[in-house]
Motif scaffolding. Structure first.
Motif, PDB file in Angstrom:
ATOM      1  N   LEU A   1     -19.825 -32.913  23.669  1.00  0.00           N
ATOM      2  CA  LEU A   1     -20.209 -34.137  22.975  1.00  0.00           C
ATOM      3  C   LEU A   1     -19.999 -34.012  21.477  1.00  0.00           C
ATOM      4  O   LEU A   1     -19.549 -34.948  20.819  1.00  0.00           O
ATOM      5  CB  LEU A   1     -21.671 -34.462  23.288  1.00  0.00           C
ATOM      6  N   ARG A   2     -20.299 -32.846  20.959  1.00  0.00           N
ATOM      7  CA  ARG A   2     -20.143 -32.635  19.516  1.00  0.00           C
ATOM      8  C   ARG A   2     -18.681 -32.785  19.085  1.00  0.00           C
ATOM      9  O   ARG A   2     -18.374 -33.424  18.077  1.00  0.00           O
ATOM     10  CB  ARG A   2     -20.673 -31.250  19.126  1.00  0.00           C
TER      11      ARG A   2
ATOM     12  N   LEU B   1     -16.352 -34.395  20.717  1.00  0.00           N
ATOM     13  CA  LEU B   1     -15.940 -35.774  20.950  1.00  0.00           C
ATOM     14  C   LEU B   1     -16.343 -36.679  19.793  1.00  0.00           C
ATOM     15  O   LEU B   1     -15.628 -37.608  19.428  1.00  0.00           O
ATOM     16  CB  LEU B   1     -16.551 -36.290  22.251  1.00  0.00           C
ATOM     17  N   LEU B   2     -17.510 -36.384  19.194  1.00  0.00           N
ATOM     18  CA  LEU B   2     -18.031 -37.230  18.121  1.00  0.00           C
ATOM     19  C   LEU B   2     -17.485 -36.869  16.749  1.00  0.00           C
ATOM     20  O   LEU B   2     -17.293 -37.749  15.902  1.00  0.00           O
ATOM     21  CB  LEU B   2     -19.560 -37.161  18.087  1.00  0.00           C
ATOM     22  N   PHE B   3     -17.229 -35.565  16.528  1.00  0.00           N
ATOM     23  CA  PHE B   3     -16.931 -35.131  15.159  1.00  0.00           C
ATOM     24  C   PHE B   3     -15.572 -34.473  14.958  1.00  0.00           C
ATOM     25  O   PHE B   3     -15.111 -34.370  13.828  1.00  0.00           O
ATOM     26  CB  PHE B   3     -18.020 -34.155  14.687  1.00  0.00           C
TER      27      PHE B   3
ATOM     28  N   MET C   1     -11.924 -40.493  22.155  1.00  0.00           N
ATOM     29  CA  MET C   1     -13.008 -41.414  21.837  1.00  0.00           C
ATOM     30  C   MET C   1     -12.517 -42.857  21.897  1.00  0.00           C
ATOM     31  O   MET C   1     -13.208 -43.738  22.436  1.00  0.00           O
ATOM     32  CB  MET C   1     -13.562 -41.111  20.439  1.00  0.00           C
TER      33      MET C   1
ATOM     34  N   PRO D   1     -14.410 -39.335  14.817  1.00  0.00           N
ATOM     35  CA  PRO D   1     -14.332 -40.175  16.025  1.00  0.00           C
ATOM     36  C   PRO D   1     -15.533 -41.086  16.258  1.00  0.00           C
ATOM     37  O   PRO D   1     -15.362 -42.216  16.721  1.00  0.00           O
ATOM     38  CB  PRO D   1     -14.202 -39.140  17.149  1.00  0.00           C
ATOM     39  N   TYR D   2     -16.744 -40.612  15.950  1.00  0.00           N
ATOM     40  CA  TYR D   2     -17.919 -41.430  16.259  1.00  0.00           C
ATOM     41  C   TYR D   2     -17.926 -42.753  15.497  1.00  0.00           C
ATOM     42  O   TYR D   2     -18.548 -43.741  15.931  1.00  0.00           O
ATOM     43  CB  TYR D   2     -19.215 -40.654  15.961  1.00  0.00           C
TER      44      TYR D   2
ATOM     45  N   ALA E   1     -17.006 -46.213  17.106  1.00  0.00           N
ATOM     46  CA  ALA E   1     -18.005 -47.033  17.805  1.00  0.00           C
ATOM     47  C   ALA E   1     -18.521 -48.152  16.911  1.00  0.00           C
ATOM     48  O   ALA E   1     -18.870 -49.245  17.389  1.00  0.00           O
ATOM     49  CB  ALA E   1     -19.170 -46.166  18.276  1.00  0.00           C
TER      50      ALA E   1
END
Length: 437
Positions: free
Chosen positions: A34-35, A37-39, A47, A153-154, A157
């Protein structure tokens, strides 16, 4: 015996396949944490793919659960009904909200929608079509962000899932603004890939739907000049002008004055009741010609102020593209030697800041105009020297200002402060972000 061996071999093959699948899933989940994917910037494509799937479900849910609100769709269809019935004089094309005030591209797009939606009566079909437009815009915008690797990437959203107003503009209101932006983002993607003529066609078609696209033109002109030279620039401007003439020809033949005055009315006075950005002013100032001239003067001054920065960007962009062309002809692995994200950034910074300046100096912003720059805001904020929390706060505040209805002294004033903060930050921190000649 042979059958028994065949079954045994088949069982072994099945077990081996299951083992491979388990290992793949284990490694994939391990790598795709998750980390990361987000950063992790290298996961921005993943993402984007996930968010596109989420948005399909979200748009379908909104269409089926949230009530449609009539604003301009009926008027669009009434105007198109006049065209379909043979009226090509722009002075005679009217709807419930007034006369048609958009160029010919708008007419062609909404004529197609007129027939696809049972003469504008099938609202649900129209909503699904605009949901498709929304997904196309999102895919085009995501491609830009993937190429630039400017934001983590986050942040993607915040380009889509969190904006009530943008979903409303597309699938609950069905304005022409998002259609114009769809062609604009297609043009930007084409320009980044050096498809200049095709990009010019898409850009010109976007202008033919809504004039706000012209806000990008000062930066685009510099891109033409530095990348294509004077002759190449004249060619691209000719492409843009020729498309405008071809699209407008039936209306120009009928009544050229009516078409030009209605479709490109730069002196149009907007209604004070709909303004999002100037609510804190008295109405008499809002409609005063002197106020409009003041805004135009500020706009021109800001364009001149940013000129040297945009010029630096476009010169560097043209030089890097030239290097890339040389590498293409010499080496197979040329992409590893040139940071494509930097090249794309050099092109986008002038376009997005030119558009923001135009929006900040606009005589009036209506709620549907948010789509003019909402998808570029994260990029612009990540060009400003502040931490990510501050950037997200500014993004949230701007979204909140656009969701206050009717606008208030506070919401319109705060919106201006946010615009000013981004413009000043972009100007002051220009060289700190690597935009050097």
């Amino acid at each position: 015996m042979a059958a028994s061996n065949a079954k045994r071999n088949e069982l072994k093959s099945l077990q081996y396949l299951k083992k491979v699948v388990r290992q793949f899933k284990s490694n994939f989940i391990k790598q795709m944490s998750l980390r990361k994917l987000l950063f992790d910037y290298s996961y921005i494509g993943a993402m984007a793919g996930i968010l596109l799937l989420v948005e399909i479900l979200l748009n379908l849910t909104i269409i089926n659960l949230v009530n449609y609100t009539e604003i301009d769709w009926k008027a669009y269809m009434q105007q198109i009904d006049g065209v379909v019935n043979g009226t090509l004089d722009y002075y005679q094309l009217k709807g419930d909200t007034g006369p048609i005030v958009y160029p010919a591209g708008h007419v062609y797009i909404f004529t197609a929608l007129y027939y696809l939606t049972d003469y504008g009566k099938n609202i649900r079909t129209a909503q699904y079509i605009f949901a498709f437009f929304y997904m196309v815009v999102l895919a085009l915008v995501f491609r830009i962000y993937i190429k630039t690797k400017k934001v983590p990437p986050y942040v993607l959203a915040f380009l889509c899932c969190t904006s009530y107003r943008i979903h409303s503009v597309f699938v609950l209101r069905m304005f022409n603004d998002p259609v114009a932006m769809m062609f604009l983002y297609a043009a930007i993607n084409l320009f980044i890939d050096s498809y200049w003529t095709l990009g010019s066609l898409f850009y010109s078609f976007a202008v033919s739907i809504k004039m706000n696209i012209l806000l990008f033109s000062p930066a685009l002109l510099l891109a033409y000049l530095h990348s294509l030279g004077l002759i190449g620039t004249i060619k691209q401007l000719s492409v843009c002008a020729t498309l405008q003439l071809l699209l407008a020809m039936p209306f120009l033949i009928t009544n050229p004055v009516a078409y030009v005055m209605r479709a490109f009315d730069f002196g149009r006075i907007f209604l004070f009741e709909w303004t999002v950005n100037w609510r804190f002013l008295p109405e008499w100032i809002f409609v005063h010609r002197g106020f409009h001239l003041l805004l135009l003067s500020v706009h021109l001054c800001l364009l001149l102020l940013f000129y040297s920065r945009w010029d630096t960007c476009m010169k560097s962009y043209a030089r890097l593209r030239s290097i890339e062309k040389d590498l293409v002809s010499k080496e197979k692995n040329w992409k590893k030697k040139v940071d494509m994200s930097v090249t794309a950034r050099l092109f986008l910074y002038p376009l997005f800041t030119a558009n923001l300046i135009g929006i900040a100096c606009s005589r009036s912003l209506h709620y549907q105009f948010y789509v003019w720059y909402s998808h570029s805001l994260p990029y612009l904020l990540w060009c400003v020297p502040m931490n990510d929390v501050m950037r997200l706060c500014l993004l949230g505040i701007i979204e909140l200002c656009w969701n206050v209805y009717p606008s208030t002294y506070l919401s319109s004033g705060v919106l201006h402060l946010c615009h000013i903060a981004i413009i000043i930050g972009s100007y002051r921190d220009f060289y700190a972000h690597g935009y050097k000649s």
